[in-house]
Write a protein that holds these residues in place. Structure first.
Motif, PDB file in Angstrom:
ATOM      1  N   ASN A 142       0.978  -1.265  -0.213  1.00 17.56           N
ATOM      2  CA  ASN A 142      -0.156  -0.036  -0.176  1.00 17.56           C
ATOM      3  C   ASN A 142       1.004   1.340   0.096  1.00 17.56           C
ATOM      4  O   ASN A 142       1.833   1.278   0.752  1.00 17.56           O
ATOM      5  CB  ASN A 142      -0.769   0.000   1.292  1.00 17.56           C
ATOM      6  N   GLN A 143       0.517   2.233  -0.934  1.00 16.99           N
ATOM      7  CA  GLN A 143       1.393   3.314  -0.957  1.00 16.99           C
ATOM      8  C   GLN A 143       1.783   4.021   0.177  1.00 16.99           C
ATOM      9  O   GLN A 143       2.707   4.401   0.725  1.00 16.99           O
ATOM     10  CB  GLN A 143       0.882   4.302  -2.162  1.00 16.99           C
ATOM     11  N   HIS A 144       0.573   4.295   1.001  1.00 11.67           N
ATOM     12  CA  HIS A 144       0.642   4.925   2.381  1.00 11.67           C
ATOM     13  C   HIS A 144       1.364   4.109   3.342  1.00 11.67           C
ATOM     14  O   HIS A 144       2.361   4.867   4.000  1.00 11.67           O
ATOM     15  CB  HIS A 144      -0.697   5.477   2.740  1.00 11.67           C
ATOM     16  N   ARG A 145       1.375   3.052   3.539  1.00  7.58           N
ATOM     17  CA  ARG A 145       2.070   2.303   4.461  1.00  7.58           C
ATOM     18  C   ARG A 145       3.571   2.235   3.917  1.00  7.58           C
ATOM     19  O   ARG A 145       4.599   2.159   4.722  1.00  7.58           O
ATOM     20  CB  ARG A 145       1.559   0.916   4.485  1.00  7.58           C
ATOM     21  N   LEU A 146       3.918   2.094   2.795  1.00 10.67           N
ATOM     22  CA  LEU A 146       5.382   2.156   2.195  1.00 10.67           C
ATOM     23  C   LEU A 146       6.139   3.473   2.531  1.00 10.67           C
ATOM     24  O   LEU A 146       7.116   3.750   2.999  1.00 10.67           O
ATOM     25  CB  LEU A 146       5.373   1.911   0.597  1.00 10.67           C
ATOM     26  N   MET A 147       5.261   4.680   2.391  1.00 15.11           N
ATOM     27  CA  MET A 147       5.736   5.940   2.619  1.00 15.11           C
ATOM     28  C   MET A 147       5.848   6.406   4.187  1.00 15.11           C
ATOM     29  O   MET A 147       6.623   6.751   4.603  1.00 15.11           O
ATOM     30  CB  MET A 147       4.545   7.031   2.024  1.00 15.11           C
ATOM     31  N   ILE A 148       4.948   5.473   5.174  1.00 14.48           N
ATOM     32  CA  ILE A 148       5.175   5.726   6.653  1.00 14.48           C
ATOM     33  C   ILE A 148       6.351   4.880   6.765  1.00 14.48           C
ATOM     34  O   ILE A 148       7.271   5.318   7.525  1.00 14.48           O
ATOM     35  CB  ILE A 148       3.787   4.903   7.305  1.00 14.48           C
ATOM     36  N   LEU A 149       6.587   3.937   6.434  1.00 17.03           N
ATOM     37  CA  LEU A 149       7.831   3.141   6.611  1.00 17.03           C
ATOM     38  C   LEU A 149       9.077   3.730   6.208  1.00 17.03           C
ATOM     39  O   LEU A 149      10.209   3.869   6.700  1.00 17.03           O
ATOM     40  CB  LEU A 149       7.762   1.492   6.346  1.00 17.03           C
ATOM     41  N   TRP A 153       5.072   7.614  19.820  1.00 21.95           N
ATOM     42  CA  TRP A 153       6.299   7.620  18.733  1.00 21.95           C
ATOM     43  C   TRP A 153       6.438   6.297  17.997  1.00 21.95           C
ATOM     44  O   TRP A 153       6.640   5.352  18.945  1.00 21.95           O
ATOM     45  CB  TRP A 153       7.641   8.181  19.505  1.00 21.95           C
ATOM     46  N   TYR A 154       6.281   6.279  17.100  1.00 23.32           N
ATOM     47  CA  TYR A 154       6.336   4.818  16.270  1.00 23.32           C
ATOM     48  C   TYR A 154       7.916   4.709  15.303  1.00 23.32           C
ATOM     49  O   TYR A 154       8.507   5.590  15.035  1.00 23.32           O
ATOM     50  CB  TYR A 154       5.312   4.956  14.969  1.00 23.32           C
ATOM     51  N   ARG A 155       8.198   3.497  15.486  1.00 23.16           N
ATOM     52  CA  ARG A 155       9.482   3.139  15.122  1.00 23.16           C
ATOM     53  C   ARG A 155       9.057   1.580  14.251  1.00 23.16           C
ATOM     54  O   ARG A 155       8.215   0.852  14.659  1.00 23.16           O
ATOM     55  CB  ARG A 155      10.650   2.967  15.905  1.00 23.16           C
ATOM     56  N   ILE A 156      10.152   1.565  13.533  1.00 17.56           N
ATOM     57  CA  ILE A 156      10.119  -0.052  12.709  1.00 17.56           C
ATOM     58  C   ILE A 156      10.585  -0.991  13.743  1.00 17.56           C
ATOM     59  O   ILE A 156      11.668  -0.820  14.226  1.00 17.56           O
ATOM     60  CB  ILE A 156      11.000   0.136  11.347  1.00 17.56           C
ATOM     61  N   ASP A 157       9.980  -2.035  13.864  1.00 18.38           N
ATOM     62  CA  ASP A 157      10.505  -2.950  14.970  1.00 18.38           C
ATOM     63  C   ASP A 157      10.773  -4.255  14.551  1.00 18.38           C
ATOM     64  O   ASP A 157      11.711  -5.030  15.025  1.00 18.38           O
ATOM     65  CB  ASP A 157       9.267  -3.132  15.867  1.00 18.38           C
ATOM     66  N   SER A 158      10.466  -4.642  13.289  1.00 21.07           N
ATOM     67  CA  SER A 158      10.789  -5.831  12.689  1.00 21.07           C
ATOM     68  C   SER A 158      12.036  -5.669  11.927  1.00 21.07           C
ATOM     69  O   SER A 158      12.436  -4.950  10.972  1.00 21.07           O
ATOM     70  CB  SER A 158       9.622  -6.219  11.711  1.00 21.07           C
TER      71      SER A 158
END
Length: 93
Positions: free
Chosen positions: A17-24, A71-76
């Protein structure tokens, strides 16, 4: 191998999904709040929150609360590695 393929397929669906990719892509450079991500994407906070919920459900991201802000971060680890390649190829430009 079958279970790994299934897991990889679910992971790629989360990214599909474009939005999820941009979030990541945004999270690749560090922690961000919903408001920061909404401003970056140019969409409503509630829409960002829905995408974050899906990424959290799939254990790709996590968040930490600081007062009223999460605050969000990549966890995987697999997501970090994939996003490093995608960031270098698509986001950095």
């Amino acid at each position: 191998m079958r279970s790994a393929a299934g897991e990889a397929s679910e992971f790629l669906k989360s990214l599909g999904n474009q939005h999820r990719l941009m979030i990541l892509c945004a999270l690749s450079s560090g922690e961000k709040s919903v408001g920061q991500l909404a401003g970056f994407l140019g969409i409503r906070d509630s829409t960002v929150s829905q995408h974050l919920a899906l990424l959290r459900r799939d254990r790709i991201i996590s968040g930490r609360r600081e007062g009223q802000v999460i605050w969000y971060r990549i966890d995987s680890q697999p997501a970090r590695r994939v996003m490093a390649v995608l960031y270098e190829s698509f986001c950095a430009a």
